[in-house]
Motif scaffolding. Structure first.
Motif, PDB file in Angstrom:
ATOM      1  N   GLN A  77      18.076  -3.144 -48.230  1.00 10.56           N
ATOM      2  CA  GLN A  77      18.984  -2.203 -47.572  1.00 10.56           C
ATOM      3  C   GLN A  77      19.776  -2.853 -46.442  1.00 10.56           C
ATOM      4  O   GLN A  77      20.805  -2.323 -46.010  1.00 10.56           O
ATOM      5  CB  GLN A  77      18.185  -1.013 -47.000  1.00 10.56           C
ATOM      6  CG  GLN A  77      17.555  -0.085 -48.043  1.00 10.56           C
ATOM      7  CD  GLN A  77      16.322  -0.720 -48.693  1.00 10.56           C
ATOM      8  OE1 GLN A  77      15.724  -1.645 -48.142  1.00 10.56           O
ATOM      9  NE2 GLN A  77      15.962  -0.211 -49.872  1.00 10.56           N
ATOM     10  N   GLU A  78      19.295  -4.005 -45.970  1.00  5.58           N
ATOM     11  CA  GLU A  78      19.981  -4.699 -44.880  1.00  5.58           C
ATOM     12  C   GLU A  78      20.956  -5.756 -45.388  1.00  5.58           C
ATOM     13  O   GLU A  78      21.663  -6.372 -44.601  1.00  5.58           O
ATOM     14  CB  GLU A  78      18.941  -5.362 -43.963  1.00  5.58           C
ATOM     15  CG  GLU A  78      18.001  -4.373 -43.279  1.00  5.58           C
ATOM     16  CD  GLU A  78      16.895  -5.077 -42.507  1.00  5.58           C
ATOM     17  OE1 GLU A  78      16.698  -4.733 -41.326  1.00  5.58           O
ATOM     18  OE2 GLU A  78      16.243  -5.968 -43.096  1.00  5.58           O
ATOM     19  N   TRP A  79      20.987  -5.948 -46.705  1.00  2.21           N
ATOM     20  CA  TRP A  79      21.903  -6.922 -47.283  1.00  2.21           C
ATOM     21  C   TRP A  79      23.332  -6.371 -47.274  1.00  2.21           C
ATOM     22  O   TRP A  79      23.558  -5.157 -47.380  1.00  2.21           O
ATOM     23  CB  TRP A  79      21.523  -7.203 -48.728  1.00  2.21           C
ATOM     24  CG  TRP A  79      20.316  -8.055 -48.946  1.00  2.21           C
ATOM     25  CD1 TRP A  79      19.197  -8.122 -48.180  1.00  2.21           C
ATOM     26  CD2 TRP A  79      20.111  -8.946 -50.049  1.00  2.21           C
ATOM     27  NE1 TRP A  79      18.295  -8.996 -48.726  1.00  2.21           N
ATOM     28  CE2 TRP A  79      18.835  -9.517 -49.882  1.00  2.21           C
ATOM     29  CE3 TRP A  79      20.878  -9.310 -51.149  1.00  2.21           C
ATOM     30  CZ2 TRP A  79      18.304 -10.443 -50.777  1.00  2.21           C
ATOM     31  CZ3 TRP A  79      20.362 -10.220 -52.053  1.00  2.21           C
ATOM     32  CH2 TRP A  79      19.082 -10.793 -51.857  1.00  2.21           C
ATOM     33  N   PRO A  80      24.319  -7.251 -47.235  1.00  4.18           N
ATOM     34  CA  PRO A  80      25.696  -6.808 -47.469  1.00  4.18           C
ATOM     35  C   PRO A  80      25.926  -6.615 -48.968  1.00  4.18           C
ATOM     36  O   PRO A  80      25.131  -7.084 -49.789  1.00  4.18           O
ATOM     37  CB  PRO A  80      26.517  -7.980 -46.940  1.00  4.18           C
ATOM     38  CG  PRO A  80      25.644  -9.174 -47.201  1.00  4.18           C
ATOM     39  CD  PRO A  80      24.224  -8.701 -46.974  1.00  4.18           C
ATOM     40  N   ILE A  81      27.000  -5.948 -49.310  1.00  2.00           N
ATOM     41  CA  ILE A  81      27.428  -5.938 -50.711  1.00  2.00           C
ATOM     42  C   ILE A  81      28.151  -7.256 -50.967  1.00  2.00           C
ATOM     43  O   ILE A  81      28.805  -7.806 -50.075  1.00  2.00           O
ATOM     44  CB  ILE A  81      28.317  -4.721 -51.038  1.00  2.00           C
ATOM     45  CG1 ILE A  81      29.506  -4.629 -50.068  1.00  2.00           C
ATOM     46  CG2 ILE A  81      27.497  -3.440 -51.018  1.00  2.00           C
ATOM     47  CD1 ILE A  81      30.497  -3.529 -50.406  1.00  2.00           C
ATOM     48  N   ILE A  82      28.021  -7.780 -52.185  1.00  2.00           N
ATOM     49  CA  ILE A  82      28.510  -9.123 -52.494  1.00  2.00           C
ATOM     50  C   ILE A  82      29.336  -9.091 -53.780  1.00  2.00           C
ATOM     51  O   ILE A  82      28.898  -8.527 -54.794  1.00  2.00           O
ATOM     52  CB  ILE A  82      27.336 -10.112 -52.648  1.00  2.00           C
ATOM     53  CG1 ILE A  82      26.533 -10.190 -51.340  1.00  2.00           C
ATOM     54  CG2 ILE A  82      27.841 -11.507 -53.041  1.00  2.00           C
ATOM     55  CD1 ILE A  82      25.259 -11.010 -51.433  1.00  2.00           C
ATOM     56  N   PHE A  83      30.513  -9.711 -53.740  1.00  2.00           N
ATOM     57  CA  PHE A  83      31.413  -9.726 -54.884  1.00  2.00           C
ATOM     58  C   PHE A  83      31.882 -11.152 -55.174  1.00  2.00           C
ATOM     59  O   PHE A  83      32.217 -11.908 -54.253  1.00  2.00           O
ATOM     60  CB  PHE A  83      32.634  -8.835 -54.635  1.00  2.00           C
ATOM     61  CG  PHE A  83      32.278  -7.392 -54.396  1.00  2.00           C
ATOM     62  CD1 PHE A  83      32.152  -6.516 -55.455  1.00  2.00           C
ATOM     63  CD2 PHE A  83      32.039  -6.923 -53.107  1.00  2.00           C
ATOM     64  CE1 PHE A  83      31.801  -5.188 -55.244  1.00  2.00           C
ATOM     65  CE2 PHE A  83      31.695  -5.604 -52.883  1.00  2.00           C
ATOM     66  CZ  PHE A  83      31.566  -4.733 -53.952  1.00  2.00           C
ATOM     67  N   ILE A 100      34.506  -2.004 -42.288  1.00  2.00           N
ATOM     68  CA  ILE A 100      33.562  -2.843 -43.035  1.00  2.00           C
ATOM     69  C   ILE A 100      33.655  -4.261 -42.487  1.00  2.00           C
ATOM     70  O   ILE A 100      34.698  -4.925 -42.603  1.00  2.00           O
ATOM     71  CB  ILE A 100      33.870  -2.830 -44.552  1.00  2.00           C
ATOM     72  CG1 ILE A 100      33.851  -1.392 -45.094  1.00  2.00           C
ATOM     73  CG2 ILE A 100      32.877  -3.712 -45.311  1.00  2.00           C
ATOM     74  CD1 ILE A 100      32.518  -0.681 -44.936  1.00  2.00           C
ATOM     75  N   GLN A 101      32.573  -4.710 -41.848  1.00  2.00           N
ATOM     76  CA  GLN A 101      32.529  -6.072 -41.326  1.00  2.00           C
ATOM     77  C   GLN A 101      32.231  -7.028 -42.487  1.00  2.00           C
ATOM     78  O   GLN A 101      31.241  -6.837 -43.199  1.00  2.00           O
ATOM     79  CB  GLN A 101      31.453  -6.211 -40.245  1.00  2.00           C
ATOM     80  CG  GLN A 101      31.856  -5.673 -38.877  1.00  2.00           C
ATOM     81  CD  GLN A 101      31.877  -4.146 -38.804  1.00  2.00           C
ATOM     82  OE1 GLN A 101      31.047  -3.492 -39.424  1.00  2.00           O
ATOM     83  NE2 GLN A 101      32.826  -3.599 -38.066  1.00  2.00           N
ATOM     84  N   TYR A 102      33.089  -8.033 -42.680  1.00  2.00           N
ATOM     85  CA  TYR A 102      32.946  -8.859 -43.879  1.00  2.00           C
ATOM     86  C   TYR A 102      33.086 -10.345 -43.590  1.00  2.00           C
ATOM     87  O   TYR A 102      33.624 -10.770 -42.565  1.00  2.00           O
ATOM     88  CB  TYR A 102      33.968  -8.438 -44.941  1.00  2.00           C
ATOM     89  CG  TYR A 102      35.395  -8.850 -44.680  1.00  2.00           C
ATOM     90  CD1 TYR A 102      35.945  -9.955 -45.325  1.00  2.00           C
ATOM     91  CD2 TYR A 102      36.223  -8.125 -43.797  1.00  2.00           C
ATOM     92  CE1 TYR A 102      37.263 -10.339 -45.107  1.00  2.00           C
ATOM     93  CE2 TYR A 102      37.532  -8.496 -43.575  1.00  2.00           C
ATOM     94  CZ  TYR A 102      38.046  -9.606 -44.233  1.00  2.00           C
ATOM     95  OH  TYR A 102      39.348  -9.989 -43.999  1.00  2.00           O
ATOM     96  N   ILE A 103      32.565 -11.136 -44.547  1.00  2.00           N
ATOM     97  CA  ILE A 103      32.649 -12.591 -44.538  1.00  2.00           C
ATOM     98  C   ILE A 103      33.401 -13.030 -45.789  1.00  2.00           C
ATOM     99  O   ILE A 103      33.187 -12.478 -46.872  1.00  2.00           O
ATOM    100  CB  ILE A 103      31.237 -13.237 -44.551  1.00  2.00           C
ATOM    101  CG1 ILE A 103      30.449 -12.834 -43.313  1.00  2.00           C
ATOM    102  CG2 ILE A 103      31.332 -14.752 -44.687  1.00  2.00           C
ATOM    103  CD1 ILE A 103      30.990 -13.387 -42.023  1.00  2.00           C
ATOM    104  N   PRO A 151      29.143   5.326 -49.097  1.00  2.00           N
ATOM    105  CA  PRO A 151      29.466   5.293 -47.663  1.00  2.00           C
ATOM    106  C   PRO A 151      28.406   4.604 -46.818  1.00  2.00           C
ATOM    107  O   PRO A 151      28.697   4.165 -45.696  1.00  2.00           O
ATOM    108  CB  PRO A 151      29.582   6.784 -47.291  1.00  2.00           C
ATOM    109  CG  PRO A 151      28.892   7.527 -48.400  1.00  2.00           C
ATOM    110  CD  PRO A 151      29.061   6.697 -49.625  1.00  2.00           C
ATOM    111  N   GLU A 152      27.203   4.445 -47.374  1.00  2.00           N
ATOM    112  CA  GLU A 152      26.137   3.776 -46.629  1.00  2.00           C
ATOM    113  C   GLU A 152      26.416   2.281 -46.425  1.00  2.00           C
ATOM    114  O   GLU A 152      25.708   1.606 -45.647  1.00  2.00           O
ATOM    115  CB  GLU A 152      24.792   3.962 -47.334  1.00  2.00           C
ATOM    116  CG  GLU A 152      24.625   3.252 -48.670  1.00  2.00           C
ATOM    117  CD  GLU A 152      25.181   4.028 -49.867  1.00  2.00           C
ATOM    118  OE1 GLU A 152      24.911   3.613 -51.013  1.00  2.00           O
ATOM    119  OE2 GLU A 152      25.883   5.041 -49.631  1.00  2.00           O
ATOM    120  N   VAL A 153      27.435   1.757 -47.118  1.00  2.00           N
ATOM    121  CA  VAL A 153      27.812   0.352 -46.911  1.00  2.00           C
ATOM    122  C   VAL A 153      28.175   0.122 -45.442  1.00  2.00           C
ATOM    123  O   VAL A 153      27.841  -0.920 -44.859  1.00  2.00           O
ATOM    124  CB  VAL A 153      28.994  -0.036 -47.824  1.00  2.00           C
ATOM    125  CG1 VAL A 153      29.543  -1.411 -47.453  1.00  2.00           C
ATOM    126  CG2 VAL A 153      28.560  -0.030 -49.287  1.00  2.00           C
TER     127      VAL A 153
END
Length: 348
Positions: free
Chosen positions: A269-275, A181-184, A171-173
């Motif tokens: 910790q300030e990075w987004p998650i990346i897929f 979830i703000q995403y690019i 949930p910390e995402v």
């Protein structure tokens, strides 16, 4: 020495020479037959700058080499079209003129294989398209056209599932705790079937999994790491730490995003998650070290093996094996989900 004895010796020598020739010539003929029985496979890729395509072609060459026998030699030649369909058409023509038995073509423009098909059909050379699937109408033009690859929609769905599972378990995402979830989106190229399908199915799956999304921006980076890094530098300067997730149509662009965040100097910790998608070695290592959260493995080894098998079977006239393909044309390899729980299984 008497004349009679000399004549006898001459006859004897002649007989010995004849016997030697009789014994040797069949071997020479057999050797000639082996050399003449050569399968010539010509491979044309859309670019030389795509690591996934390059790795697939390397695997294909290895698989073809394995299928050489004493009776058959296999010669593989590879050329790149540098992202130019007209140049690819010319390369195909040159390869046909130089002599080939099977063409393996990774199209620049999947909607424009007309010239490739016409040239191949005129010279009765079967074509195995790979990675970039021609539209069904084009593939049905001739019974010697085949496709080996994956279903892009499946990769997008799996990417969405991996991302949704990660968000639910972390949930910390949602760093700003706004419930979204703000995403690019990093997209391969405008109008490309795989890019459209991967994007649509990934986002749709995330929403179906109950993840609330807010798209900040989408960027085309032509499947390229360097371009993705440049685009993400602009996004970081615009949005800073607001970006909570990056969804990329392939690993190369995802790895470009990682480089951009490294350069920006943010804490992890300030990075987004990346897929990403593809399962490149660099991406697997990134998952292992936590800079990337998941990818979808595009089984290049399986596809290369199938292309090699198909090329040899076509050359040998094994119609039964060819008929085992879907609609006697398609081989669809299966994607596999990769995250930290199973990444070790994919690292060589």
């Amino acid at each position: 020495m008497s004349r009679t004895r000399r004549r006898t010796m001459a006859v004897t020598v002649t007989l010995i020479i004849l016997i030697i020739l009789i014994l040797v010539l069949p071997g020479c003929n057999q050797k000639t037959k082996r050399i003449e029985n050569t399968l010539r496979v010509s491979v044309v890729t859309y670019t030389h700058d795509d690591p996934f395509i390059n790795a697939t072609v390397d695997d294909l060459k290895e698989e073809l080499k394995k299928r050489e026998t004493e009776e058959r030699k296999i010669i593989t030649s590879v050329r790149s079209a540098d992202n130019d369909q007209k140049a690819q058409n010319e390369i195909v023509e040159e390869m046909i003129d130089a002599g080939c038995d099977i063409l393996c073509v990774n199209l620049v423009d999947r909607t424009d294989p007309t010239t490739v098909i016409r040239l191949a059909r005129q010279h009765d050379i079967p074509v195995i398209f790979f990675n970039r699937e021609p539209v069904p109408e084009d593939l049905s033009q001739w019974n010697q056209l085949y496709y080996v690859g994956c279903e892009a929609k499946q990769s997008g769905e799996m990417q969405g599932e991996i991302a949704a599972d990660y968000i639910k378990n972390h949930p910390e995402v949602d760093r700003n705790q706004d419930g979204r979830i703000q995403y690019i989106l990093l997209e391969g190229e405008a109008g490309h079937q795989d890019a459209i399908s991967r994007t649509d199915s990934s986002v749709k799956t995330l929403i179906e999994q109950g993840i609330n999304l807010e798209k900040l921006s989408y960027l085309f980076a032509d499947w390229n790491r360097g371009q993705a890094e440049n685009r993400m530098n602009q996004i970081i300067s615009q949005y800073g730490t607001e970006v909570e997730m990056v969804i990329s149509n392939n690993d190369e662009m995802a790895l470009g995003a990682i480089e951009a965040y490294k350069d920006a100097g943010y804490n992890r910790q300030e990075w987004p998650i990346i897929f990403g998608i593809d399962g490149l070695e660099d991406a697997l290592e990134a998952i292992q070290n936590g800079t990337m959260q998941g990818t979808v493995y595009n089984d290049k080894e399986d596809q290369a093996e199938e292309m090699a098998r198909l090329a040899v079977d076509i050359y040998d006239g094994k119609n039964q094996e060819v008929q085992s393909l879907q609609e006697e044309k398609y081989y669809v390899s299966q994607y596999r989900k990769v995250d930290i729980s199973n990444v070790e299984d994919f690292i060589k």
